[in-house]
Design a protein around this motif. Sequence first.
Motif, PDB file in Angstrom:
ATOM      1  N   ASN A 206       0.805  -1.219   0.000  1.00  0.00           N
ATOM      2  CA  ASN A 206       0.000   0.000   0.000  1.00  0.00           C
ATOM      3  C   ASN A 206       0.831   1.258   0.000  1.00  0.00           C
ATOM      4  O   ASN A 206       0.290   2.361  -0.011  1.00  0.00           O
ATOM      5  CB  ASN A 206      -0.919   0.026   1.230  1.00  0.00           C
ATOM      6  CG  ASN A 206      -2.113  -0.874   1.037  1.00  0.00           C
ATOM      7  OD1 ASN A 206      -2.421  -1.248  -0.083  1.00  0.00           O
ATOM      8  ND2 ASN A 206      -2.772  -1.217   2.122  1.00  0.00           N
TER       9      ASN A 206
ATOM     10  N   ASN B 185      -7.845  -4.394   8.210  1.00  0.00           N
ATOM     11  CA  ASN B 185      -8.370  -5.182   7.093  1.00  0.00           C
ATOM     12  C   ASN B 185      -7.294  -5.691   6.165  1.00  0.00           C
ATOM     13  O   ASN B 185      -7.309  -6.852   5.753  1.00  0.00           O
ATOM     14  CB  ASN B 185      -9.331  -4.314   6.250  1.00  0.00           C
ATOM     15  CG  ASN B 185     -10.741  -4.422   6.780  1.00  0.00           C
ATOM     16  OD1 ASN B 185     -11.012  -5.257   7.640  1.00  0.00           O
ATOM     17  ND2 ASN B 185     -11.619  -3.578   6.275  1.00  0.00           N
TER      18      ASN B 185
ATOM     19  N   GLU C  72      -5.122  -8.271   7.823  1.00  0.00           N
ATOM     20  CA  GLU C  72      -5.808  -9.560   7.911  1.00  0.00           C
ATOM     21  C   GLU C  72      -5.755 -10.310   6.581  1.00  0.00           C
ATOM     22  O   GLU C  72      -5.513 -11.514   6.540  1.00  0.00           O
ATOM     23  CB  GLU C  72      -7.269  -9.319   8.328  1.00  0.00           C
ATOM     24  CG  GLU C  72      -8.030 -10.559   8.690  1.00  0.00           C
ATOM     25  CD  GLU C  72      -9.453 -10.213   9.140  1.00  0.00           C
ATOM     26  OE1 GLU C  72     -10.240  -9.751   8.284  1.00  0.00           O
ATOM     27  OE2 GLU C  72      -9.758 -10.384  10.330  1.00  0.00           O
ATOM     28  N   GLY C  73      -5.986  -9.571   5.485  1.00  0.00           N
ATOM     29  CA  GLY C  73      -5.969 -10.201   4.164  1.00  0.00           C
ATOM     30  C   GLY C  73      -4.607 -10.795   3.832  1.00  0.00           C
ATOM     31  O   GLY C  73      -4.520 -11.920   3.325  1.00  0.00           O
TER      32      GLY C  73
ATOM     33  N   TYR D   8      -2.224 -11.577   6.016  1.00  0.00           N
ATOM     34  CA  TYR D   8      -1.969 -12.646   6.993  1.00  0.00           C
ATOM     35  C   TYR D   8      -2.619 -13.960   6.540  1.00  0.00           C
ATOM     36  O   TYR D   8      -1.981 -15.016   6.557  1.00  0.00           O
ATOM     37  CB  TYR D   8      -2.506 -12.210   8.363  1.00  0.00           C
ATOM     38  CG  TYR D   8      -2.491 -13.288   9.426  1.00  0.00           C
ATOM     39  CD1 TYR D   8      -1.399 -13.422  10.281  1.00  0.00           C
ATOM     40  CD2 TYR D   8      -3.560 -14.174   9.565  1.00  0.00           C
ATOM     41  CE1 TYR D   8      -1.383 -14.410  11.253  1.00  0.00           C
ATOM     42  CE2 TYR D   8      -3.544 -15.167  10.532  1.00  0.00           C
ATOM     43  CZ  TYR D   8      -2.466 -15.282  11.370  1.00  0.00           C
ATOM     44  OH  TYR D   8      -2.452 -16.263  12.331  1.00  0.00           O
ATOM     45  N   VAL D   9      -3.877 -13.866   6.129  1.00  0.00           N
ATOM     46  CA  VAL D   9      -4.605 -15.074   5.698  1.00  0.00           C
ATOM     47  C   VAL D   9      -3.939 -15.703   4.473  1.00  0.00           C
ATOM     48  O   VAL D   9      -3.795 -16.923   4.390  1.00  0.00           O
ATOM     49  CB  VAL D   9      -6.094 -14.738   5.436  1.00  0.00           C
ATOM     50  CG1 VAL D   9      -6.778 -15.823   4.614  1.00  0.00           C
ATOM     51  CG2 VAL D   9      -6.826 -14.539   6.762  1.00  0.00           C
TER      52      VAL D   9
END
Lengths: 149, 120
Positions: free
Chosen positions: A70, A80, A83-84, A86-87
């Motif tokens: 980013n 958010n 999390e994305g 990380y997943v």
Amino acid sequence: MTGEPDPSEEVTSDASASSENQLPSVDILEIEPVYEALGHPRRRYLCYTLLEDTEWSLSDLATKIAAWENDVPEHEVTENHHEGVYVSLYHAHVPKLVDEGVITFGEATETITTAEHAEQVMTALEGIGASLDANQETHARSEMDEQED
Amino acid sequence: MSKKTDEGIMDGDDPTSGADTHWSQVAQRHYEPNGRGELTTAIVYAIAEGNGVSPTEVKSPPLYKCVDAAALEDAFFGPDVAGDSRQGVGTVEFQYTNYLVEIRSDGWIQVYEPTEADLS
């Protein structure tokens, strides 16, 4: 089994130097898995970070990668996006690198460390990366931004 | 394909055969191939939603162990060929723990769980 070896038997060899010493050991990774490991920008980033430090928490890595993607400082990474990333690391990229023997992953601590093939991947990465991918390498090897929000 | 044996398989009734299993949809999510996210992430988010947990709580097993999401991503949403998308049409189903996950080439991900047998 029939008796002793015949002492008159000549051992012939078409090469005086033992060629065995020149063959790479079987532990050397084929080149394909190296490129497989480095075939995604998030995995390349992860491998760059290992050049700097051989142990990372998965959460910190996700923060760094999210910041890189980013183009924001680490303390500005949103929950958010963290999390994305990380997943995707947990469910795709980390297991793949574990499969290739590049990293090990401690389930309990969620810590990534280098494994037996890391060095070969790093070597390839340093060779191809230095000139083509310098920005990502620099970012990956930079200090974590310690600022708390 | 390695297949773990389920504990407690009932006589003559393979719970994974699907023939007698009724599935009900518990979540759906649309994957945007051109966004920042990856297909893996979208699938895990859909499973989390179906399970009523946060995506970071979906832990075991890693999706990588069940399906090669990167290959699916290439097959369905892969790079455009000479500027045109492939317009492929297809569906892939796989099981993740006790969920059935269906991925369609139009980007819809659907998550189903087996319905309780009606013990009347």
